[in-house]
Design an enzyme around this catalytic site. Sequence first.
Site, PDB file in Angstrom:
ATOM      1  N   LYS A 103      -0.563 -13.768   7.629  1.00  0.00           N
ATOM      2  CA  LYS A 103       0.165 -13.821   8.867  1.00  0.00           C
ATOM      3  C   LYS A 103      -0.434 -12.888   9.916  1.00  0.00           C
ATOM      4  O   LYS A 103      -0.092 -12.940  11.098  1.00  0.00           O
ATOM      5  CB  LYS A 103       1.613 -13.373   8.614  1.00  0.00           C
ATOM      6  CG  LYS A 103       2.334 -14.170   7.566  1.00  0.00           C
ATOM      7  CD  LYS A 103       3.688 -13.513   7.262  1.00  0.00           C
ATOM      8  CE  LYS A 103       4.243 -13.958   5.970  1.00  0.00           C
ATOM      9  NZ  LYS A 103       5.413 -13.131   5.558  1.00  0.00           N
ATOM     10  N   GLY A 104      -1.342 -12.016   9.462  1.00  0.00           N
ATOM     11  CA  GLY A 104      -1.801 -10.923  10.325  1.00  0.00           C
ATOM     12  C   GLY A 104      -2.517 -11.337  11.596  1.00  0.00           C
ATOM     13  O   GLY A 104      -2.561 -10.591  12.561  1.00  0.00           O
ATOM     14  N   GLU A 130      -9.528 -13.449  11.669  1.00  0.00           N
ATOM     15  CA  GLU A 130      -8.827 -12.490  10.802  1.00  0.00           C
ATOM     16  C   GLU A 130      -8.328 -11.298  11.623  1.00  0.00           C
ATOM     17  O   GLU A 130      -8.883 -10.989  12.678  1.00  0.00           O
ATOM     18  CB  GLU A 130      -9.806 -11.956   9.749  1.00  0.00           C
ATOM     19  CG  GLU A 130      -9.615 -12.495   8.349  1.00  0.00           C
ATOM     20  CD  GLU A 130      -8.405 -11.928   7.614  1.00  0.00           C
ATOM     21  OE1 GLU A 130      -7.389 -11.584   8.246  1.00  0.00           O
ATOM     22  OE2 GLU A 130      -8.481 -11.834   6.385  1.00  0.00           O
ATOM     23  N   ASP A 131      -7.325 -10.617  11.104  1.00  0.00           N
ATOM     24  CA  ASP A 131      -6.854  -9.400  11.744  1.00  0.00           C
ATOM     25  C   ASP A 131      -7.774  -8.221  11.433  1.00  0.00           C
ATOM     26  O   ASP A 131      -8.144  -7.446  12.309  1.00  0.00           O
ATOM     27  CB  ASP A 131      -5.404  -9.082  11.322  1.00  0.00           C
ATOM     28  CG  ASP A 131      -5.196  -9.095   9.808  1.00  0.00           C
ATOM     29  OD1 ASP A 131      -6.161  -9.373   9.045  1.00  0.00           O
ATOM     30  OD2 ASP A 131      -4.063  -8.832   9.367  1.00  0.00           O
ATOM     31  N   ARG A 171       4.717  -5.761  12.342  1.00  0.00           N
ATOM     32  CA  ARG A 171       3.797  -6.770  12.896  1.00  0.00           C
ATOM     33  C   ARG A 171       4.023  -6.984  14.392  1.00  0.00           C
ATOM     34  O   ARG A 171       3.112  -7.390  15.113  1.00  0.00           O
ATOM     35  CB  ARG A 171       3.998  -8.126  12.202  1.00  0.00           C
ATOM     36  CG  ARG A 171       3.554  -8.183  10.754  1.00  0.00           C
ATOM     37  CD  ARG A 171       3.510  -9.644  10.313  1.00  0.00           C
ATOM     38  NE  ARG A 171       3.492  -9.805   8.869  1.00  0.00           N
ATOM     39  CZ  ARG A 171       2.402  -9.766   8.104  1.00  0.00           C
ATOM     40  NH1 ARG A 171       1.234  -9.551   8.655  1.00  0.00           N
ATOM     41  NH2 ARG A 171       2.489  -9.937   6.799  1.00  0.00           N
ATOM     42  N   PHE A 205      -4.955   3.408   7.278  1.00  0.00           N
ATOM     43  CA  PHE A 205      -4.073   2.248   7.216  1.00  0.00           C
ATOM     44  C   PHE A 205      -3.367   2.102   8.556  1.00  0.00           C
ATOM     45  O   PHE A 205      -2.668   2.999   8.999  1.00  0.00           O
ATOM     46  CB  PHE A 205      -3.065   2.375   6.071  1.00  0.00           C
ATOM     47  CG  PHE A 205      -2.408   1.064   5.762  1.00  0.00           C
ATOM     48  CD1 PHE A 205      -3.056   0.109   4.990  1.00  0.00           C
ATOM     49  CD2 PHE A 205      -1.159   0.762   6.285  1.00  0.00           C
ATOM     50  CE1 PHE A 205      -2.476  -1.117   4.738  1.00  0.00           C
ATOM     51  CE2 PHE A 205      -0.565  -0.466   6.028  1.00  0.00           C
ATOM     52  CZ  PHE A 205      -1.227  -1.406   5.252  1.00  0.00           C
ATOM     53  N   ASP A 249       0.727  -5.475   9.101  1.00  0.00           N
ATOM     54  CA  ASP A 249       2.009  -5.021   8.561  1.00  0.00           C
ATOM     55  C   ASP A 249       1.854  -3.933   7.504  1.00  0.00           C
ATOM     56  O   ASP A 249       0.756  -3.696   6.975  1.00  0.00           O
ATOM     57  CB  ASP A 249       2.747  -6.194   7.893  1.00  0.00           C
ATOM     58  CG  ASP A 249       2.115  -6.567   6.547  1.00  0.00           C
ATOM     59  OD1 ASP A 249       0.880  -6.750   6.494  1.00  0.00           O
ATOM     60  OD2 ASP A 249       2.850  -6.641   5.542  1.00  0.00           O
ATOM     61  N   ASP A 295     -11.376  -5.207   5.379  1.00  0.00           N
ATOM     62  CA  ASP A 295     -11.295  -3.912   4.714  1.00  0.00           C
ATOM     63  C   ASP A 295     -12.304  -3.929   3.556  1.00  0.00           C
ATOM     64  O   ASP A 295     -13.491  -3.660   3.758  1.00  0.00           O
ATOM     65  CB  ASP A 295      -9.838  -3.746   4.269  1.00  0.00           C
ATOM     66  CG  ASP A 295      -9.520  -2.410   3.645  1.00  0.00           C
ATOM     67  OD1 ASP A 295     -10.325  -1.490   3.767  1.00  0.00           O
ATOM     68  OD2 ASP A 295      -8.449  -2.288   3.022  1.00  0.00           O
TER      69      ASP A 295
HETATM   70  P1  IMP Z   1      -9.684  -7.082   2.414  1.00  0.00           P
HETATM   71  O1  IMP Z   1      -9.622  -8.240   1.482  1.00  0.00           O
HETATM   72  O2  IMP Z   1      -9.603  -5.772   1.685  1.00  0.00           O
HETATM   73  O3  IMP Z   1     -10.859  -7.135   3.364  1.00  0.00           O
HETATM   74  O4  IMP Z   1      -8.370  -7.065   3.259  1.00  0.00           O
HETATM   75  C1  IMP Z   1      -8.056  -8.013   4.214  1.00  0.00           C
HETATM   76  C2  IMP Z   1      -6.553  -8.062   4.410  1.00  0.00           C
HETATM   77  O5  IMP Z   1      -5.923  -6.851   3.965  1.00  0.00           O
HETATM   78  C3  IMP Z   1      -6.211  -8.165   5.857  1.00  0.00           C
HETATM   79  O6  IMP Z   1      -6.138  -9.505   6.283  1.00  0.00           O
HETATM   80  C4  IMP Z   1      -4.872  -7.455   5.939  1.00  0.00           C
HETATM   81  O7  IMP Z   1      -3.829  -8.358   5.666  1.00  0.00           O
HETATM   82  C5  IMP Z   1      -4.914  -6.421   4.838  1.00  0.00           C
HETATM   83  N1  IMP Z   1      -5.268  -5.070   5.334  1.00  0.00           N
HETATM   84  C6  IMP Z   1      -6.397  -4.388   5.136  1.00  0.00           C
HETATM   85  N2  IMP Z   1      -6.381  -3.177   5.732  1.00  0.00           N
HETATM   86  C7  IMP Z   1      -5.183  -3.112   6.363  1.00  0.00           C
HETATM   87  C8  IMP Z   1      -4.561  -2.109   7.200  1.00  0.00           C
HETATM   88  O8  IMP Z   1      -5.103  -1.033   7.534  1.00  0.00           O
HETATM   89  N3  IMP Z   1      -3.305  -2.410   7.643  1.00  0.00           N
HETATM   90  C9  IMP Z   1      -2.661  -3.576   7.348  1.00  0.00           C
HETATM   91  N4  IMP Z   1      -3.215  -4.533   6.581  1.00  0.00           N
HETATM   92  C10 IMP Z   1      -4.469  -4.316   6.096  1.00  0.00           C
END
Ligand code: IMP
Length: 180
Positions: free
Chosen positions: A43-44, A98-99, A164, A151, A158, A102
Amino acid sequence: MVHPDIERILLDEDTIRARVKELAGRLSSDYAGKKPVMIGILKGSIPFMADLMRSMGEDHTVDFMCLSSYSGAASTGVVRMILDLRESIQDRDVLVVEDIIDTGLTLGYLRQNLLTRQPRSLELVTLLDKPDCRKVTISPKYFGFKIPNEFVVGYGLDYNEAYRHLPYIGVLKGSAVRGS
Ligand code: IMP
């Protein structure tokens, strides 16, 4: 008014708006005449997608996917697909919106999945990039801001489904983070 759980604002509304416009301008020129499909990852990406769409001068279509790998402030490392696309992307120019990236696990999984559907091209657009946290090599062609390993919440992001709606991106106070 800053939300009482926010320690500090990392990116304010004006900064986000200006950067999203810039990104949309770049996408409009790179994708002129191609009618790309923009895939928002729920949803981000909701606010980012909505702002990007409205600033794009070029014709495009939209579709959505919902993936989950997070519980609270920690990635579980296991990506689950909760909602798939409605339309075929075969021979389409695809932009995944994507939002935040990470660890890269979510997009690593998604990229493999989408490539099997034979798009003409596939690129990533992320508002935020935390390059220090990568477990999978992913370098998005289009990104809004590189941020440190903190974070963050707001503008779609969220913590346990809260925050959000905030129009800015901020760092949560330690007292608001439970069980992580
Ligand atoms: P990844 O798979 O670790 O790259 O994470 C991607 C997803 O993790 C994003 O689409 C977010 O939903 C969530 N995410 C990663 N870091 C954060 C953060 O700092 N705040 C909130 N959501 C995060």
